[in-house]
Design a protein around this motif. Sequence first.
Motif, short mmCIF file in Angstrom:
data_model
loop_
_atom_site.label_atom_id
_atom_site.label_comp_id
_atom_site.label_asym_id
_atom_site.label_seq_id
_atom_site.Cartn_x
_atom_site.Cartn_y
_atom_site.Cartn_z
N ASP A 99 1.30 -5.39 4.95
CA ASP A 99 1.30 -4.08 5.30
C ASP A 99 1.75 -3.31 4.04
O ASP A 99 1.62 -1.62 3.90
CB ASP A 99 2.07 -3.60 6.98
N ARG A 100 3.32 -3.55 3.74
CA ARG A 100 4.01 -2.68 2.79
C ARG A 100 3.33 -2.11 2.11
O ARG A 100 2.83 -1.51 1.16
CB ARG A 100 5.68 -3.23 2.38
N ALA B 182 2.02 -9.42 -3.06
CA ALA B 182 2.25 -8.91 -1.40
C ALA B 182 4.40 -9.01 -1.59
O ALA B 182 4.50 -8.45 -0.50
CB ALA B 182 1.80 -9.55 -1.15
N ASP B 183 4.63 -9.54 -1.57
CA ASP B 183 6.88 -9.46 -1.91
C ASP B 183 7.02 -8.19 -2.70
O ASP B 183 8.45 -8.43 -3.01
CB ASP B 183 7.30 -11.14 -2.25
N SER C 176 8.62 -13.77 1.60
CA SER C 176 8.95 -13.03 1.57
C SER C 176 7.34 -11.28 1.73
O SER C 176 7.68 -10.19 1.67
CB SER C 176 9.75 -12.29 1.02
N ALA C 177 6.55 -12.19 1.61
CA ALA C 177 5.03 -11.73 1.62
C ALA C 177 5.16 -10.68 2.09
O ALA C 177 5.23 -11.22 3.75
CB ALA C 177 4.36 -12.57 1.35
N ASN C 178 4.90 -8.77 2.26
CA ASN C 178 4.33 -8.16 3.40
C ASN C 178 3.35 -6.97 2.31
O ASN C 178 3.59 -6.15 2.47
CB ASN C 178 5.87 -6.80 3.36
N GLN D 272 0.54 0.58 2.58
CA GLN D 272 0.94 1.41 2.72
C GLN D 272 1.01 2.67 1.48
O GLN D 272 1.19 3.82 1.56
CB GLN D 272 2.03 1.39 3.10
#
Length: 686
Positions: free
Chosen positions: A304-305, A267-268, A300-302, A308
Amino acid sequence: MTKVRIYELAKELGVSSKELIDVLFNEFGIKAKNHMSVIESEDADLIKELYEEKNDSEDEEVVNPKDGKKNIKNSKDGKKADKPQMVKNQTNAAKKNVDEEEIIIEMEDTITVKEFSDKLKKPYAEVIKELMLVGVMASVNQEIDINTAEKVAEKFNALIAQKEEGNNEEELDDIEQEDNDGLEKRPPIVTVMGHVDHGKTSLLDAIRKSKVTSTEAGGITQHIGAYTVQLNDEKITFLDTPGHEAFTSMRARGAQITDIVILVVAADDGIMPQTKEAISHCKAANVPIIVAINKMDKVSANPDRVKQELTEYELIPEDWGGNTICVPVSAHTKEGIDELLEMVVLTSEMLELKADPKRSGKGTVVEAKLDKGRGPVATLLVQNGTLRTGDSIIVGSTYGRIRAMFDDKGKKIKSAGPSIPVEILGLSEVPEAGDKFNVVKDEKTARIMAEKRREKDREQRLHSSHKVSLEDLYNQIQEGTVRELDIIVKADVQGSVEAVKQSFEKLSTDSVKVRVIHGGVGAINETDVILATASTAIIIGFNVRPDGKASELAEKENVDIKTYRVIYDAIEDIKKAMVGLLEPEYKEVVQGTAEVRQTYKVSNIGTVAGCYVLNGKITRNSKLRVIRDGIVIFESEIASLKRFKDDVKEAATGYECGIMVENFNDIKEGDLLEAYIIEEIKPQTL
């Protein structure tokens, strides 16, 4: 267009093969060498018509030799005409000749004398006598080849018909059942893919609640592993494949034998190059993908990125209106693990995975290695049918009979059904990772098929020659003396061999072609050095070392041996050598080798190895590697070197000494301790 053999057509027409060969030549101009020759089916139809016309004319009228009158065999009034004596005798003679000649014996490449005698319907002694006359001494139970059998068969007016090649291969391609009566639900086979260090193995650890990462060098998975997990009443088989790009071939193999892929994305970190490759393999194999967005516990997990980025590869998440399942997970905190497994079970139910456990077992080799105590050991994944202890199997170009079978937990089992990974003993050689295996009727059939496959492989293996080393490769390329770089690869397991081969062959350029002429499992031995000498190849060792005789022979024959623990270094060195950038700054110098004769456990200190120095010398400041069965299991330094009770600076050849290895106590009798130092050398100017 189909073809017909001479002896088959002669048998159908009721004539001898010799007569039919004469007719073919005289009437149609077709030359046939012997009874095994083939003709087109169209020609066979013309010959049949010719014989039918001939028979019809014989039925209509026959001249009586006594009065010269014609006798009608089948008159219109239904009265049967008298059969002329001459025709009757000729017919009986022809029938006798046919009966004597047309004994057709079907055989493969070899046949035992006993079986041959039975088919000839002759006593064993008579057949053995004829064998002696043609110069072959054989007992009743010995085998003779097809050429010898043909010579003896001529003496008994018999014909040899060799079975068509490929019959056994065709038997392996069993026709699947058309109805679903024998099909039963089977566990899904799940492959975990993704980029290096994105948490694939850690995720499996969380699922299996056991440690795997700790046993891998540097925490990176370098071999394929197969594990079965029980979830409520359902079983799931997991394949753990490495993430580094060098193991593309291993991931591709995983995609081919799997039902569902769990694509692990950090995720990061997001989508990385090896993640893209994994997606490509899955799409090519048409395998459904479940995305596990790992490391959700990090700040720092994202996610949604990640979602995308997935859309760029036509993987639209479900919550964005697509059909790709995305599950946020954390291998560290166990978050989302249950939901991920539920998605796997749900997807497998939608796929309706079924197999027939009643048929003979077939599947794929997941991993293979050579174990000193147990011999060739292979991890098989059963894809259909049931595999049992005692089954005879053919695996690629090797064969064997299953002596013992173990599940992924090391428990001995007697049978394994569809989707179950097992480790087996009993093969004649180490098979290739990715080879298909099939159960056959007996070990003899498996051996014959394996020999045929090996013969085909042998025909394709040709190589050529120049002496070469990595250090002077660029100079030789510039001089035009090298157009091909031959490499011999040795590794600790078969999967690594294939991965290293794949990586090296991709390095080929217009100037030089990289070719791996041999790959094998185990320590670098004399045979490898001899092959390298003959073909002027470089030997690359991955996680293995050369034995003593191999090192001596390599030095004598000037063969270049390079050993590596990490595949990146090997690839980088070959690349630099090819473009002329190889500038070694340090060189490893082996000082000596000591054999562990006895071990002593000292409380609060550790294990002391009682050693005998086989060659060279062991110095106090040497670095040390522990070698067991030709495989490097640990690298460290010397913590203590003693003779009797005194500390010493070095121990020479033929002396005994006590050695303690820094941070390593699992020393066993028979281990080799190799002492070496790293010398700094001046960069080479090209």
